[in-house]
Design an enzyme around this catalytic site. Structure first.
Site, mmCIF file in Angstrom:
data_model
loop_
_atom_site.group_PDB
_atom_site.id
_atom_site.type_symbol
_atom_site.label_atom_id
_atom_site.label_comp_id
_atom_site.label_asym_id
_atom_site.label_seq_id
_atom_site.Cartn_x
_atom_site.Cartn_y
_atom_site.Cartn_z
ATOM 1 N N ARG A 37 0.821 -1.221 0.000
ATOM 2 C CA ARG A 37 0.000 0.000 0.000
ATOM 3 C C ARG A 37 0.853 1.269 0.000
ATOM 4 O O ARG A 37 0.377 2.319 -0.426
ATOM 5 C CB ARG A 37 -0.946 -0.007 1.201
ATOM 6 C CG ARG A 37 -2.032 -1.027 1.009
ATOM 7 C CD ARG A 37 -3.142 -0.898 1.976
ATOM 8 N NE ARG A 37 -4.321 -1.541 1.428
ATOM 9 C CZ ARG A 37 -5.365 -1.915 2.132
ATOM 10 N NH1 ARG A 37 -5.403 -1.704 3.419
ATOM 11 N NH2 ARG A 37 -6.396 -2.487 1.536
ATOM 12 N N LYS A 199 -20.253 -16.698 0.671
ATOM 13 C CA LYS A 199 -21.713 -16.611 0.711
ATOM 14 C C LYS A 199 -22.315 -15.818 -0.432
ATOM 15 O O LYS A 199 -21.770 -14.795 -0.846
ATOM 16 C CB LYS A 199 -22.133 -15.932 2.015
ATOM 17 C CG LYS A 199 -21.884 -16.805 3.218
ATOM 18 C CD LYS A 199 -22.355 -16.120 4.463
ATOM 19 C CE LYS A 199 -22.335 -17.091 5.629
ATOM 20 N NZ LYS A 199 -22.715 -16.432 6.855
ATOM 21 N N GLY A 352 -9.644 -8.940 -1.084
ATOM 22 C CA GLY A 352 -8.471 -9.427 -0.364
ATOM 23 C C GLY A 352 -8.080 -10.857 -0.700
ATOM 24 O O GLY A 352 -6.920 -11.136 -1.003
ATOM 25 N N GLY A 375 -13.705 -3.872 -0.017
ATOM 26 C CA GLY A 375 -15.095 -3.403 0.018
ATOM 27 C C GLY A 375 -15.392 -2.423 -1.102
ATOM 28 O O GLY A 375 -16.465 -2.466 -1.717
HETATM 29 P P1 AMP Z 1 -15.567 -13.865 0.698
HETATM 30 O O1 AMP Z 1 -15.019 -12.979 1.782
HETATM 31 O O2 AMP Z 1 -17.062 -13.869 0.641
HETATM 32 O O3 AMP Z 1 -14.921 -13.634 -0.634
HETATM 33 O O4 AMP Z 1 -15.228 -15.339 1.140
HETATM 34 C C1 AMP Z 1 -13.920 -15.799 1.254
HETATM 35 C C2 AMP Z 1 -13.922 -17.037 2.102
HETATM 36 O O5 AMP Z 1 -14.734 -18.010 1.509
HETATM 37 C C3 AMP Z 1 -12.563 -17.644 2.285
HETATM 38 O O6 AMP Z 1 -12.206 -17.523 3.625
HETATM 39 C C4 AMP Z 1 -12.768 -19.096 1.879
HETATM 40 O O7 AMP Z 1 -12.172 -20.002 2.780
HETATM 41 C C5 AMP Z 1 -14.265 -19.250 1.948
HETATM 42 N N1 AMP Z 1 -14.753 -20.326 1.084
HETATM 43 C C6 AMP Z 1 -14.627 -20.405 -0.237
HETATM 44 N N2 AMP Z 1 -15.180 -21.549 -0.681
HETATM 45 C C7 AMP Z 1 -15.652 -22.204 0.385
HETATM 46 C C8 AMP Z 1 -16.328 -23.432 0.578
HETATM 47 N N3 AMP Z 1 -16.598 -24.236 -0.454
HETATM 48 N N4 AMP Z 1 -16.684 -23.780 1.828
HETATM 49 C C9 AMP Z 1 -16.389 -22.973 2.854
HETATM 50 N N5 AMP Z 1 -15.753 -21.802 2.752
HETATM 51 C C10 AMP Z 1 -15.381 -21.421 1.523
#
Ligand code: AMP
Length: 393
Positions: A37, A199, A352, A375
């Site tokens: 950064r 999610k 990230g 974000g």
């Molecule tokens: P996000 O912040 O929504 O981009 O989510 C990132 C997180 O999603 C990471 O910490 C990954 O470990 C988790 N992740 C990705 N795929 C899976 C999965 N199939 N099951 C559980 N966690 C997951």
């Protein structure tokens, strides 16, 4: 009115205040463990030096919640910046006020000062107008180069702009605007998005906005299971947001009616526990067992996604394909990073985890643009106007 860029502004002999994002990670001894950064702002600072400006830097670090917190001081950043620039950087701990205005008034051309963490002041996150005015009284020209905070309206990126006549985006922010925002509106086609992560709920707005812009969308990670379930597959103990099944269905229907291809995994790396040492198995999506957790995309999915990526002219990627922090479930995410690096398309990666994956795979030099915003990048994908950018107009 469009945002002006630093190269369109005269800065000679002016007090140029640059809002940077030096929110760098420290270890316990306050050693900087990643200075990306800081180096990301070098072009903007160099331009100001070459054009005989007086450079005043303001940043936040961490979440001190309006109180002085010694573990979140920017002092080590001043030292590191000084090493990078090869000249002294005057670190100012004196609280913002008349005394600091005197300091900036007495600055010489090509001098650099860095103020202490702006979030030590409660007024910063409250976007307090008087505080914005106080910040503005330190400068003749205001430059915002802090994309990662552009989705927040704070005093140092919003209120301050109400009290300076000359304001613009620095080169880091210019790149973010040009690569991310403009690409979304005017991409060379085929244009695809790769969306992953835990999610659907955290990326629903982004999914709905992007579907109107792309030719295809690859959905991986934990969020894929809600879509697979919406298509009638059993997903065992994998991540599932039952309350979003209708939303997932409507995204799939919308894509079908607009002839936008959605690619979901066709096979999955399953385990019985959310644990790197849990025994793994490759499952076709039609044969995920009740007690299985899907933690990565399988080899056929990787081939399918790679093939699609190889034919694209523009790709945006946000979110990992699996629980990639565990080495046994990182292959899908790494392979996507390699596919992007092998492709000659315009590739833009933000968020990230996706950036970590690109760095882990060692292919950062082969990606067209890596966004500095998490974000803020997601909000751009959602089609939102970012207050930090709007305030410059
Ligand atoms: P996000 O912040 O929504 O981009 O989510 C990132 C997180 O999603 C990471 O910490 C990954 O470990 C988790 N992740 C990705 N795929 C899976 C999965 N199939 N099951 C559980 N966690 C997951």
């Amino acid at each position: 009115m469009a945002v002006k860029y630093l190269n369109e502004i005269s800065v000679k002999d002016k007090r140029v205040l640059i809002r940077v994002d030096y929110n760098v990670p420290y270890d316990k001894e306050l050693n900087i463990t990643d200075d990306t950064r800081i180096t990301a702002t070098v072009d903007t600072i160099k331009y100001c030096l070459e054009n005989d400006a007086k450079i005043i830097l303001i940043s936040h670090l961490g979440r001190p919640k309006g109180k002085i917190n010694e573990t979140m001081t920017l002092k080590p950043v001043a030292s590191r910046l000084s090493e990078i620039m090869g000249q002294p950087v005057n670190f100012i701990e004196t609280p913002l006020g008349k005394e600091t205005i005197d300091i900036t008034n007495k600055m010489s051309q090509r001098e650099i000062v860095l103020f202490e963490n702006i979030r030590f002041y409660p007024e910063e996150e409250k976007n307090d107008l008087d505080f914005g005015k106080l910040i503005a009284s330190h400068c003749d020209v205001y430059v915002n180069d802090a994309f990662a905070t552009a989705h927040r309206a704070h005093a140092s990126n919003w209120a301050v702009t109400k009290y300076v006549d000359v304001k613009c985006a620095g080169f880091l922010l210019k790149n973010e605007i040009e690569y991310s925002q403009k690409t979304l509106e005017n991409a060379e086609r085929p244009f695809g998005a790769i969306i992953g992560g835990a999610k659907v709920s955290s990326k629903l707005d982004a999914l709905q906005n992007i579907i109107d812009k792309v030719d295809f969308m690859i959905i991986g990670g934990g969020m894929a299971f809600t879509f697979l379930k919406a298509q009638g597959y059993e997903v065992g103990n994998s991540l599932l947001e039952t309350e979003l099944l209708d939303e997932a269905k409507s995204i799939l229907d919308k894509a079908q009616s607009k002839k936008i291809e959605i690619l979901l995994p066709v096979d999955i790396i399953c385990a019985e526990e959310f644990d790197n040492n849990s025994k793994t198995e490759i499952c076709d999506i039609s044969s995920i067992e009740n007690n299985s957790i899907g933690l990565d995309i399988g080899p056929k999915s990787i081939e399918l996604f790679k093939e699609k990526i190889s034919k694209a002219r523009t790709i945006i990627w946000n979110g990992p394909m699996g629980a990639f922090e565990m080495p046994n479930f990182a292959n899908g995410t790494n392979q996507i990073a390699f596919a992007l690096s092998d492709s000659d398309c315009l590739s833009i990666v933000g968020g990230g985890d996706s950036v970590t994956a690109i760095n882990q795979a060692g292919v950062e030099d082969k990606i067209s643009y890596i966004s500095t915003g998490g974000g803020a990048f997601l909000e751009l994908l959602e089609g939102k106007q970012l207050p930090g950018i709007e305030a410059l107009k």
